[in-house]
Motif scaffolding. Structure first.
Motif, PDB file in Angstrom:
ATOM      1  N   VAL A   7      13.002 139.752  48.967  1.00  0.00           N
ATOM      2  CA  VAL A   7      14.399 139.948  48.550  1.00  0.00           C
ATOM      3  C   VAL A   7      15.105 138.646  48.192  1.00  0.00           C
ATOM      4  CG1 VAL A   7      14.633 142.089  49.836  1.00  0.00           C
ATOM      5  CG2 VAL A   7      15.240 139.931  50.950  1.00  0.00           C
ATOM      6  N   TYR A   8      14.402 137.529  48.368  1.00  0.00           N
ATOM      7  CA  TYR A   8      14.901 136.226  47.951  1.00  0.00           C
ATOM      8  C   TYR A   8      13.693 135.449  47.454  1.00  0.00           C
ATOM      9  CZ  TYR A   8      16.178 131.299  48.636  1.00  0.00           C
ATOM     10  OH  TYR A   8      16.361 129.947  48.466  1.00  0.00           O
ATOM     11  N   HIS A   9      13.236 135.831  46.284  1.00  0.00           N
ATOM     12  CA  HIS A   9      11.990 135.267  45.778  1.00  0.00           C
ATOM     13  C   HIS A   9      12.288 134.072  44.886  1.00  0.00           C
ATOM     14  CE1 HIS A   9       7.770 135.230  44.657  1.00  0.00           C
ATOM     15  NE2 HIS A   9       8.125 135.120  43.396  1.00  0.00           N
TER      16      HIS A   9
ATOM     17  N   VAL B 295       4.544 138.331  64.767  1.00  0.00           N
ATOM     18  CA  VAL B 295       5.000 139.479  63.976  1.00  0.00           C
ATOM     19  C   VAL B 295       6.363 139.178  63.357  1.00  0.00           C
ATOM     20  CG1 VAL B 295       5.776 141.887  64.113  1.00  0.00           C
ATOM     21  CG2 VAL B 295       3.664 141.182  65.248  1.00  0.00           C
ATOM     22  N   ARG B 296       7.235 138.590  64.143  1.00  0.00           N
ATOM     23  CA  ARG B 296       8.571 138.251  63.622  1.00  0.00           C
ATOM     24  C   ARG B 296       8.473 137.227  62.496  1.00  0.00           C
ATOM     25  NH1 ARG B 296       9.885 137.763  69.179  1.00  0.00           N
ATOM     26  NH2 ARG B 296      10.325 135.525  68.961  1.00  0.00           N
TER      27      ARG B 296
ATOM     28  N   SER C 208       8.909 135.829  56.761  1.00  0.00           N
ATOM     29  CA  SER C 208       8.310 135.266  55.554  1.00  0.00           C
ATOM     30  C   SER C 208       8.210 136.316  54.446  1.00  0.00           C
ATOM     31  CB  SER C 208       6.921 134.716  55.880  1.00  0.00           C
ATOM     32  OG  SER C 208       6.271 134.248  54.724  1.00  0.00           O
ATOM     33  N   GLU C 209       7.821 137.524  54.817  1.00  0.00           N
ATOM     34  CA  GLU C 209       7.699 138.589  53.819  1.00  0.00           C
ATOM     35  C   GLU C 209       9.053 138.950  53.218  1.00  0.00           C
ATOM     36  OE1 GLU C 209       5.769 141.532  56.180  1.00  0.00           O
ATOM     37  OE2 GLU C 209       3.741 140.827  55.678  1.00  0.00           O
ATOM     38  N   LEU C 210      10.078 138.999  54.037  1.00  0.00           N
ATOM     39  CA  LEU C 210      11.408 139.313  53.531  1.00  0.00           C
ATOM     40  C   LEU C 210      11.925 138.212  52.607  1.00  0.00           C
ATOM     41  CD1 LEU C 210      12.957 140.895  56.731  1.00  0.00           C
ATOM     42  CD2 LEU C 210      12.774 142.010  54.489  1.00  0.00           C
TER      43      LEU C 210
ATOM     44  N   VAL D 229       9.587 149.746  49.513  1.00  0.00           N
ATOM     45  CA  VAL D 229       9.217 150.664  50.592  1.00  0.00           C
ATOM     46  C   VAL D 229       8.774 149.935  51.858  1.00  0.00           C
ATOM     47  CG1 VAL D 229       8.644 152.583  49.057  1.00  0.00           C
ATOM     48  CG2 VAL D 229       6.905 150.844  49.582  1.00  0.00           C
ATOM     49  N   ASP D 230       8.405 148.662  51.731  1.00  0.00           N
ATOM     50  CA  ASP D 230       7.957 147.916  52.903  1.00  0.00           C
ATOM     51  C   ASP D 230       9.097 147.224  53.645  1.00  0.00           C
ATOM     52  OD1 ASP D 230       8.364 146.305  50.703  1.00  0.00           O
ATOM     53  OD2 ASP D 230       6.618 145.024  51.033  1.00  0.00           O
ATOM     54  N   VAL D 231      10.281 147.202  53.053  1.00  0.00           N
ATOM     55  CA  VAL D 231      11.406 146.476  53.653  1.00  0.00           C
ATOM     56  C   VAL D 231      11.828 147.048  55.009  1.00  0.00           C
ATOM     57  CG1 VAL D 231      13.874 145.967  53.373  1.00  0.00           C
ATOM     58  CG2 VAL D 231      12.266 145.438  51.534  1.00  0.00           C
TER      59      VAL D 231
END
Length: 301
Positions: free
Chosen positions: A55-57, A43-44, A49-51, A27-29
């Protein structure tokens, strides 16, 4: 006049709440993808980093991973997107994972064979138990986990394969880092005429040297039968820029073996004995590493 298109059009139509990433429902994507367009550098960077983590952990893709692919492509396509080369870096990781050039030429059918027959229901079962952190307490889910991971890997790769024409377009981008990534991406997908023509056409001048070097390495992994490829690479052995000359020689060593032109061998041996080295956008191995591999293929390593 055509109205500018929104690269994130349709983002809210994806059922993110029913898709999973490394930390649960995705839901955060959507907000993370939107943040890649922020005017605020911090922010970018945080969104990127979060992505990566979601989705690529640690190299693993998830059910949500393939769904970010078209949005990342659209973001790179839009010149108003900041840090487009960084977005391509994320995109490459999602589509290809941790694969290095020693996996080329790439055979997706063989690589993803374990995923054949895995259903959406089986993938959802594994996701539920991963989220609950009780995977190995449930025999069926535990037995499926490895095959489901291959399914997520395959889904991301095939999502990337739908956009080859975009990568060809990126080859002419003025950002050499972005264009270099595009050239490397094309090494992993079956080359069509447009891709081959685009790779051959990249200029060999100083301004485009990084992109040209990446294109050379990709051409080194193309089917060996094209005389156009060999002619272009041979021409580039006399380029002004060392990274272009050396990567052209490496590519010819990959393609021609003991039929390597004398000039290409001279370029490789000179590079081995000098302090020259460079990184090429999109490729994990440095040029010195490629030189060593090229000479090894000739029995001189």
């Amino acid at each position: 006049m055509d109205q500018p298109t929104d690269p994130l059009a349709g983002l809210d139509d994806v059922p993110w709440e029913s898709l999973h990433h490394a930390y649960g429902p995705a839901v955060d994507v959507p907000d993370q993808l939107r943040a890649l367009r922020s005017v605020d550098v911090s922010v970018r960077r945080r969104a990127l980093s979060e992505l990566f983590g979601n989705v690529y952990h640690q190299g693993t893709r998830w059910g949500a991973s393939c769904h970010v692919v078209p949005f990342l492509v659209a973001l790179v396509d839009d010149p108003d997107t900041p840090d487009r080369a960084a977005v391509v870096d994320l995109f490459r990781s999602v589509v290809l994972g941790d694969r290095r050039d020693d996996k080329l030429p790439f055979d997706p059918r063989r690589t993803f064979a374990a995923a054949e027959g895995i259903t959406d229901e089986q993938a959802a079962l594994v996701e539920r138990h991963l989220e609950a952190e009780d995977l190995f307490e449930h025999e069926e889910a535990a037995e499926l986990a490895d095959k489901v991971a291959v399914r997520w890997d395959a889904d991301a790769f095939h999502a990337g394969a739908r956009h080859i024409n975009r990568y060809v377009g990126w080859l002419t981008d003025p950002d050499p880092q972005l264009a270099g990534y595009a050239a490397e991406l094309l090494a992993w997908f079956a080359s069509d005429e447009a891709a081959l023509a685009g790779l051959i056409a990249v200029p060999g001048d100083d301004v485009r040297a990084a992109t040209r070097a990446s294109a050379n390495l990709t051409l080194g992994h193309c089917p060996v039968g094209s005389e156009r490829i060999d002619a272009r690479l041979s021409e580039l052995l006399s380029a002004n820029t060392a990274v272009v000359r050396v990567t052209a020689a490496v590519a010819l060593a990959y393609r021609r073996g003991d039929q390597l032109p004398d000039l290409a061998l001279d370029v490789l041996t000179d590079a081995r004995s000098s302090d020259f080295d460079a990184d090429v956008p999109g490729w994990d191995r440095s040029v010195r590493g490629f030189v060593a591999l090229g000479l090894h293929r000739l029995g001189l390593g």
